[in-house]
Design a protein around this motif. Structure first.
Motif, PDB file in Angstrom:
ATOM      1  N   SER A  13     -41.750 -27.127  21.216  1.00 44.84           N
ATOM      2  CA  SER A  13     -41.798 -28.172  20.188  1.00 44.84           C
ATOM      3  C   SER A  13     -40.458 -28.327  19.481  1.00 44.84           C
ATOM      4  O   SER A  13     -39.956 -29.440  19.293  1.00 44.84           O
ATOM      5  CB  SER A  13     -42.894 -27.851  19.169  1.00 44.84           C
ATOM      6  OG  SER A  13     -44.156 -27.809  19.776  1.00 44.84           O
ATOM      7  N   ALA A  14     -39.882 -27.189  19.086  1.00 41.33           N
ATOM      8  CA  ALA A  14     -38.565 -27.231  18.443  1.00 41.33           C
ATOM      9  C   ALA A  14     -37.514 -27.723  19.426  1.00 41.33           C
ATOM     10  O   ALA A  14     -36.596 -28.465  19.061  1.00 41.33           O
ATOM     11  CB  ALA A  14     -38.194 -25.850  17.919  1.00 41.33           C
ATOM     12  N   THR A 115     -32.219 -27.442  15.783  1.00 40.49           N
ATOM     13  CA  THR A 115     -31.545 -26.508  16.691  1.00 40.49           C
ATOM     14  C   THR A 115     -31.605 -25.061  16.199  1.00 40.49           C
ATOM     15  O   THR A 115     -31.973 -24.159  16.970  1.00 40.49           O
ATOM     16  CB  THR A 115     -30.086 -26.935  16.922  1.00 40.49           C
ATOM     17  OG1 THR A 115     -30.050 -28.301  17.356  1.00 40.49           O
ATOM     18  CG2 THR A 115     -29.428 -26.071  17.983  1.00 40.49           C
ATOM     19  N   PRO A 116     -31.284 -24.777  14.930  1.00 42.07           N
ATOM     20  CA  PRO A 116     -31.412 -23.386  14.463  1.00 42.07           C
ATOM     21  C   PRO A 116     -32.859 -22.883  14.483  1.00 42.07           C
ATOM     22  O   PRO A 116     -33.088 -21.690  14.705  1.00 42.07           O
ATOM     23  CB  PRO A 116     -30.866 -23.442  13.030  1.00 42.07           C
ATOM     24  CG  PRO A 116     -29.959 -24.617  13.016  1.00 42.07           C
ATOM     25  CD  PRO A 116     -30.610 -25.614  13.925  1.00 42.07           C
ATOM     26  N   ILE A 117     -33.821 -23.780  14.243  1.00 40.02           N
ATOM     27  CA  ILE A 117     -35.231 -23.379  14.308  1.00 40.02           C
ATOM     28  C   ILE A 117     -35.552 -22.869  15.711  1.00 40.02           C
ATOM     29  O   ILE A 117     -36.189 -21.826  15.890  1.00 40.02           O
ATOM     30  CB  ILE A 117     -36.161 -24.550  13.938  1.00 40.02           C
ATOM     31  CG1 ILE A 117     -36.059 -24.853  12.445  1.00 40.02           C
ATOM     32  CG2 ILE A 117     -37.617 -24.225  14.297  1.00 40.02           C
ATOM     33  CD1 ILE A 117     -36.800 -26.108  12.028  1.00 40.02           C
ATOM     34  N   MET A 118     -35.105 -23.602  16.718  1.00 42.36           N
ATOM     35  CA  MET A 118     -35.359 -23.212  18.104  1.00 42.36           C
ATOM     36  C   MET A 118     -34.759 -21.838  18.400  1.00 42.36           C
ATOM     37  O   MET A 118     -35.436 -20.963  18.960  1.00 42.36           O
ATOM     38  CB  MET A 118     -34.779 -24.261  19.055  1.00 42.36           C
ATOM     39  CG  MET A 118     -34.922 -23.908  20.525  1.00 42.36           C
ATOM     40  SD  MET A 118     -34.228 -25.173  21.628  1.00 42.36           S
ATOM     41  CE  MET A 118     -32.477 -25.118  21.189  1.00 42.36           C
ATOM     42  N   PHE A 119     -33.502 -21.628  18.028  1.00 49.04           N
ATOM     43  CA  PHE A 119     -32.855 -20.350  18.299  1.00 49.04           C
ATOM     44  C   PHE A 119     -33.473 -19.215  17.482  1.00 49.04           C
ATOM     45  O   PHE A 119     -33.587 -18.087  17.964  1.00 49.04           O
ATOM     46  CB  PHE A 119     -31.354 -20.440  18.024  1.00 49.04           C
ATOM     47  CG  PHE A 119     -30.566 -20.978  19.174  1.00 49.04           C
ATOM     48  CD1 PHE A 119     -30.300 -20.200  20.287  1.00 49.04           C
ATOM     49  CD2 PHE A 119     -30.093 -22.274  19.161  1.00 49.04           C
ATOM     50  CE1 PHE A 119     -29.586 -20.682  21.357  1.00 49.04           C
ATOM     51  CE2 PHE A 119     -29.363 -22.782  20.231  1.00 49.04           C
ATOM     52  CZ  PHE A 119     -29.108 -21.985  21.332  1.00 49.04           C
ATOM     53  N   ILE A 142     -29.271 -27.873  24.838  1.00 46.66           N
ATOM     54  CA  ILE A 142     -28.118 -28.280  24.038  1.00 46.66           C
ATOM     55  C   ILE A 142     -26.893 -28.603  24.878  1.00 46.66           C
ATOM     56  O   ILE A 142     -25.886 -29.089  24.349  1.00 46.66           O
ATOM     57  CB  ILE A 142     -27.766 -27.226  22.962  1.00 46.66           C
ATOM     58  CG1 ILE A 142     -27.397 -25.894  23.589  1.00 46.66           C
ATOM     59  CG2 ILE A 142     -28.902 -27.060  21.990  1.00 46.66           C
ATOM     60  CD1 ILE A 142     -26.987 -24.840  22.575  1.00 46.66           C
ATOM     61  N   SER A 143     -26.958 -28.352  26.182  1.00 56.21           N
ATOM     62  CA  SER A 143     -25.847 -28.752  27.049  1.00 56.21           C
ATOM     63  C   SER A 143     -26.230 -29.930  27.940  1.00 56.21           C
ATOM     64  O   SER A 143     -25.405 -30.793  28.224  1.00 56.21           O
ATOM     65  CB  SER A 143     -25.396 -27.580  27.916  1.00 56.21           C
ATOM     66  OG  SER A 143     -26.449 -27.139  28.752  1.00 56.21           O
ATOM     67  N   ASN A 388     -24.366 -21.984  15.868  1.00 57.24           N
ATOM     68  CA  ASN A 388     -24.821 -23.365  16.000  1.00 57.24           C
ATOM     69  C   ASN A 388     -23.940 -24.317  15.197  1.00 57.24           C
ATOM     70  O   ASN A 388     -23.680 -25.450  15.610  1.00 57.24           O
ATOM     71  CB  ASN A 388     -26.282 -23.488  15.570  1.00 57.24           C
ATOM     72  CG  ASN A 388     -27.232 -23.126  16.684  1.00 57.24           C
ATOM     73  OD1 ASN A 388     -27.357 -23.854  17.669  1.00 57.24           O
ATOM     74  ND2 ASN A 388     -27.891 -21.991  16.566  1.00 57.24           N
ATOM     75  N   MET A 389     -23.472 -23.868  14.046  1.00 58.10           N
ATOM     76  CA  MET A 389     -22.499 -24.665  13.295  1.00 58.10           C
ATOM     77  C   MET A 389     -21.210 -24.841  14.089  1.00 58.10           C
ATOM     78  O   MET A 389     -20.645 -25.932  14.149  1.00 58.10           O
ATOM     79  CB  MET A 389     -22.185 -23.995  11.954  1.00 58.10           C
ATOM     80  CG  MET A 389     -23.215 -24.191  10.877  1.00 58.10           C
ATOM     81  SD  MET A 389     -22.662 -23.475   9.317  1.00 58.10           S
ATOM     82  CE  MET A 389     -21.257 -24.515   8.948  1.00 58.10           C
TER      83      MET A 389
END
Length: 457
Positions: A13-14, A115-119, A142-143, A388-389
């Motif tokens: 979902s994320a 993105t940070p939620i997923m990781f 993300i790629s 991620n930043m």
């Protein structure tokens, strides 16, 4: 339902929200020539619809190390979905460039959260034995998404209009993830470090704006200096405050710094190519929006296939082999673009891009996965947020530099527009090849230090 199944559905979902957000990042890259004409803005200004998006994502990600410790991830995910919907509607209906830019900034908030939620879900709820596989899945998203973006944009523009790029993404953003997304909050009632976020945001903006002005204004050097000063102040305030926006202590380890450098340059070149290739194909090779977008599709698909395999390879043989092999291919592909530039056709670019993407996907997700094993478990969230930043900021730097160099050649070069664009492309290919070489050296030094440390222990 079993816990492992719930975790996988939460990550999916994320990941879906992340995918559509990052796809949207670069989907407009093929429309630059169209938007230049429609909004009567130069290329250096139009590129801000991607740069501002990435910069917003970077700044929002700076809040997630704090927010994921204080707020349930499901509510952050809901906020991401709502901001994406709002931004899509604004961009699809706008008749002015400033309003479109505002819509893109609102959209960037969504990716900054998702993105940070997923990781975070991967690093805290997945067993170590499957860490490489799941980070491979995340790396694929993300790629693959930013490389697929120009293909998606090119197909939509050729069949309808650039506005449909936003309308078609709306249904996907309505698919929730509230049922299965869960995380354990620490409950630490620390104040949010707003001054640090403000200083960081201003520093990043100054640096990106300076890079976009390279070769066209002496103001660029002043802005770079201002950005450096603001970033220094950010480090000072962040360190001295009662709460930290980012835990910069993780960068005391040389291996973490080298991994961060690797991650940064890989993504800089990746996103830079997603802009440079479509723009170069349209201006220098007279290719259509459809062809310039499709050029990136085969390499994107190859990367998507390789990414999970790269994670499994790391699980079995360690991180050194896939990372080293990956960047060797990454360097080879970029050098081929440079050396073969006089002979480049859309088909030959496809071949070079396949080599580049194969190398990129062997290296990218494994870099952050490897780094998560180099720090204490309590600092994994800080690696997640910081890296991620870094990858989003790298993307904004890549877009700014790639378009600035082509724009500079178009303004100051000689010959036809195609000839000037050819020279700008050459500048880009030289830059990308040099950065790929630096990345390979950083990987080599990183694992040399890791092996020394393992022997000492």
């Amino acid at each position: 339902m079993e816990k492992s199944s719930k975790v996988k559905l939460a990550i999916f979902s994320a990941g879906l929200m992340t995918f559509i957000g990052i796809l949207n990042e670069t989907s407009m890259n093929v429309t630059y020539p169209l938007l230049v004409k429609e909004f009567h803005q130069p290329l250096a200004t139009v590129q801000w619809i991607t740069t501002a998006y990435l910069l917003t994502v970077t700044i929002v990600m700076g809040t997630t190390a704090y927010l994921l410790k204080q707020v349930q991830a499901r509510w952050l995910h809901l906020g991401a979905a709502l901001s994406f919907i709002c931004g899509c509607i604004i961009c699809a209906l706008t008749s002015s460039f400033p309003l479109m830019l505002a819509g893109r900034i609102i959209q960037g908030i969504a990716t900054g959260f998702s993105t940070p939620i997923m990781f975070q879900l991967i690093f805290t709820q997945v067993t170590k034995q499957k860490l490489g596989l799941m980070t491979g899945f995340a790396g694929m998203i993300i790629s693959f998404a930013p490389a697929l973006g120009p293909t998606y944009g090119g197909l939509v523009v050729s069949a309808a209009s650039w506005r449909m790029i936003f309308w078609l993404l709306l249904p996907l953003s309505l698919i929730g993830g509230q049922v299965y997304i869960r995380n354990q909050v620490s409950g630490q009632k620390k104040k949010f470090d707003a001054p640090s976020l403000l200083l960081l945001g201003l520093a990043l903006f100054a640096i990106i704006y300076a890079l976009s002005l390279i070769g066209t204004s002496s103001l660029s050097w002043l802005l770079l200096l201002a950005g450096a000063v603001l970033f220094t102040l950010f480090v000072f305030v962040n360190k001295r405050g009662n709460s930290h926006l980012l835990n910069l202590a993780i960068f005391k380890e040389k291996t973490v710094c080298l991994a961060a450098l690797t991650y940064f340059f890989l993504q800089l070149v990746n996103i830079g190519l997603s802009v440079a290739v479509p723009v170069y194909a349209q201006y220098a090779l007279a290719a259509s929006s459809l062809i310039s977008g499709l050029i990136l599709l085969p390499g994107s698909c190859m990367g998507a296939v390789i990414s999970p395999f790269a994670g499994k390879l790391a699980d079995k043989q360690g991180f050194k082999f896939p990372l080293t092999l990956g960047d060797c291919l990454f360097l080879l592909g970029n050098c081929l673009l440079l050396v073969l530039q006089p002979l480049l056709t859309p088909v030959l670019i496809v071949v070079c891009h396949i080599v580049i993407r194969s190398g990129f996907n062997l290296s990218f997700a494994n870099t952050i996965s490897n780094t998560s094993t180099l720090v204490d478990r309590k600092n994994v969230a800080d690696v997640n947020s910081s890296f991620n930043m870094l990858q989003q900021f790298a993307g904004s730097v890549g877009v700014s530099l790639a378009t600035a160099l082509i724009s500079l050649a178009q303004k100051t070069g000689r010959g036809t527009l195609a000839q000037r664009s050819y020279q700008g492309g050459k500048y880009d290919f030289i830059m990308f090849s040099c950065l790929a070489l630096v990345t390979l050296l950083a990987i080599w030094q990183n694992f040399r230090l890791q092996e020394q440390k393992n022997k000492e222990n």
